[in-house]
Scaffold this active site. Structure first.
Site, PDB file in Angstrom:
ATOM      1  N   GLU A 123      62.834 -29.280  48.609  1.00 48.68           N
ATOM      2  CA  GLU A 123      61.835 -29.951  47.757  1.00 48.68           C
ATOM      3  C   GLU A 123      62.440 -30.335  46.410  1.00 48.68           C
ATOM      4  OE1 GLU A 123      58.555 -30.939  48.509  1.00 48.68           O
ATOM      5  OE2 GLU A 123      59.421 -30.527  50.471  1.00 48.68           O
ATOM      6  N   TRP A 172      64.398 -33.448  46.968  1.00 51.39           N
ATOM      7  CA  TRP A 172      63.496 -34.622  47.011  1.00 51.39           C
ATOM      8  C   TRP A 172      63.260 -35.136  45.590  1.00 51.39           C
ATOM      9  CZ3 TRP A 172      61.573 -38.127  50.242  1.00 51.39           C
ATOM     10  CH2 TRP A 172      61.505 -37.858  51.604  1.00 51.39           C
ATOM     11  N   TRP A 227      44.587 -55.794  49.634  1.00 51.67           N
ATOM     12  CA  TRP A 227      43.796 -54.605  49.294  1.00 51.67           C
ATOM     13  C   TRP A 227      42.325 -54.984  49.071  1.00 51.67           C
ATOM     14  CZ3 TRP A 227      46.623 -50.532  50.250  1.00 51.67           C
ATOM     15  CH2 TRP A 227      48.002 -50.545  50.006  1.00 51.67           C
ATOM     16  N   ASN A 269      50.127 -29.808  46.972  1.00 51.03           N
ATOM     17  CA  ASN A 269      50.956 -30.920  47.461  1.00 51.03           C
ATOM     18  C   ASN A 269      50.470 -31.502  48.785  1.00 51.03           C
ATOM     19  OD1 ASN A 269      53.284 -32.621  47.004  1.00 51.03           O
ATOM     20  ND2 ASN A 269      54.140 -31.654  48.820  1.00 51.03           N
ATOM     21  N   TRP A 310      47.763 -48.669  46.087  1.00 54.16           N
ATOM     22  CA  TRP A 310      48.361 -47.381  45.722  1.00 54.16           C
ATOM     23  C   TRP A 310      48.576 -47.258  44.214  1.00 54.16           C
ATOM     24  CZ3 TRP A 310      53.058 -47.750  43.243  1.00 54.16           C
ATOM     25  CH2 TRP A 310      53.817 -48.911  43.462  1.00 54.16           C
ATOM     26  N   TRP A 338      53.291 -41.642  46.087  1.00 52.32           N
ATOM     27  CA  TRP A 338      52.262 -42.651  46.384  1.00 52.32           C
ATOM     28  C   TRP A 338      52.796 -43.736  47.316  1.00 52.32           C
ATOM     29  CZ3 TRP A 338      47.205 -43.050  46.221  1.00 52.32           C
ATOM     30  CH2 TRP A 338      46.506 -42.071  45.510  1.00 52.32           C
TER      31      TRP A 338
END
Length: 435
Positions: free
Chosen positions: A258, A261, A289, A324, A342, A365
């Site tokens: 993590e 990341w 959208w 998370n 988003w 996102w």
């Protein structure tokens, strides 16, 4: 002749030990003045005058000030623009050089370029160092010299590159006697800056070792205390990423992954700054959208009629934190079920999250929307009911945040899952076919 000093400019590295720029400034031997800017370019955009992050930063600066006072030194904190701050400091002190740690966000890069130019005109050198990540910018590249856009090969190369050299702490205490001696300089109060101190208990910066050992088995369950809660400390640098990674690699490989990341998204932001306002995969900017403002408002308030989504949003609104796994569920719901851009959700999280970090928030996102690098495919639409059955089957998390969910007064679902999924696949498919 007036004594020459160096300035060490603290930003997202708010600690006095194992801090790269502070170490190099102290080691250079010229007396060091630690400085901080409450940047009005950033603060003026904050709508919430009780922004919890500001309360956190202010409390940390006061702690640092106490530590510095024990060395007969002081932080010098300025409220205003960085340009005005350095105009003030370079007239107050005889400045030889300025030290800072690198920040990879677009605003920070343009700010630092402007300050470097301003200092150069006065004959003052500006030195920057790597501190908030272990491997930065071009340190992890493909064999052909291009940046990675897929996490797994990036993480393999990251591990290949890693040696103890990159994790070695910076022993600032060794040179602490090189601080500039001066009486304590008053830190502007939150009230003086137009803000109100938020009532907030912040997570501890201490590493919860017992918890981290089981991180891989507990991290997906929002009702369990199974994550480190260190996000805010990583964001503002009140802990060292080097020290944390050393512990992580000994305790739990999933937790270490993590943290990698986090570095991956910082690297993406550096190489592909267009992600700030546009999709990483440009063809996703063609999605039509719906952007229904009423539905967006229901999502923001935690009134969608989907308990797991509503629980997440209420947790965020109340505490400034969201688990998370639930971040993924709520983001998928907004972009897929409601077909809302988003960027709307990203901006809402940016305003609310204590641990808001541009690179990670943007990366998360875009992952949920399908538009990012190494993202979930667009046809993967989280089913909130199945997610609840898997990760909150006893409904503990939902009961905590949405106590009325089983009653008659709970809101009706804003959309039906199967219909929303079908609509999302059609709209995404149409946009990507054009591309």
């Amino acid at each position: 002749m007036e004594q020459k000093v160096s300035l060490c400019w603290f930003r997202r590295d708010l600690r006095l030990e194992d801090q790269a720029a502070f170490y190099y400034a102290l080691r250079a031997g010229i007396p060091v003045v630690p400085v901080f800017v409450f940047d009005t370019n950033i603060l003026n955009d904050l709508e919430d005058k009780q922004d919890r992050r500001l309360t956190f930063i202010h409390a940390v600066l006061e702690e640092m000030q106490e530590q510095l006072q024990q060395e007969n030194s002081s932080l010098d904190v300025f409220y205003g623009t960085p340009e005005a701050a350095f105009a003030h400091w370079t007239s107050k002190y005889s400045v030889a050089s300025v030290y800072a740690n690198r920040d990879y966000e677009p605003y920070a890069r343009s700010r630092d370029a402007a300050i470097e130019k301003q200092l150069r005109q006065k004959g003052i050198s500006f030195h920057t160092y790597k501190d908030q990540v272990i491997l930065e910018k071009n340190e992890v590249l493909k064999d052909n010299g291009e940046p990675y856009t897929i996490f797994t090969p990036y993480s393999k190369k990251w591990y290949d590159k890693l040696t103890f050299f990159y994790l070695k702490p910076y022993p600032c205490k060794k040179y602490i006697a090189h601080l500039h001696r001066q009486p304590s300089v008053k830190i502007p109060s939150l009230k003086e800056m137009g803000f109100v101190a938020g009532k907030q208990l912040f997570p501890s910066a201490a590493l919860p070792e017992a918890l981290i050992k089981h991180y891989d088995t507990t991290r997906d369950f929002p009702a369990i205390n199974g994550t480190s809660r260190l996000g805010i400390h990583l964001r503002f640098g009140t802990i060292s990423i080097r020290a944390l990674m050393q512990h992580a690699m000994q305790l739990n490989a999933t937790f270490a992954k993590e943290l990698i990341w986090r570095e991956f998204y910082q690297m993406i932001l550096w190489h592909f700054p267009h992600v700030v306002g546009s999709s990483f995969k440009r063809e996703y900017d063609k999605i039509a959208w719906r952007n229904n403002t009423v539905e967006f408002e229901r999502w923001c308030k935690g009134e969608t009629g989907y308990p797991i989504v509503d629980a997440g949003m209420r947790e965020l609104n109340t505490t400034g934190y969201m688990h998370n796994r639930v971040r993924m569920i709520t983001a998928s719901f907004l972009t897929k079920h409601l077909l809302i851009d988003w960027r709307w959700g990203e901006a809402y999280f940016a305003a609310k999250l204590l641990d808001y970090d541009l690179a990670a928030n943007n990366g998360g996102w875009q992952w949920a929307a399908g538009s990012g690098c190494d993202a979930a495919p667009y046809f993967r639409v989280f089913n909130p009911t199945l997610q609840t059955q898997k990760f909150d089957k006893d409904l503990q998390y939902i009961r905590k945040w949405v106590p009325e969910f089983e009653g008659f007064d709970y809101v009706k679902p804003v959309v039906l899952h199967e219909e929303a999924r079908k609509r999302a696949l059609e709209v995404y498919g149409k946009a990507l076919k054009k591309a």
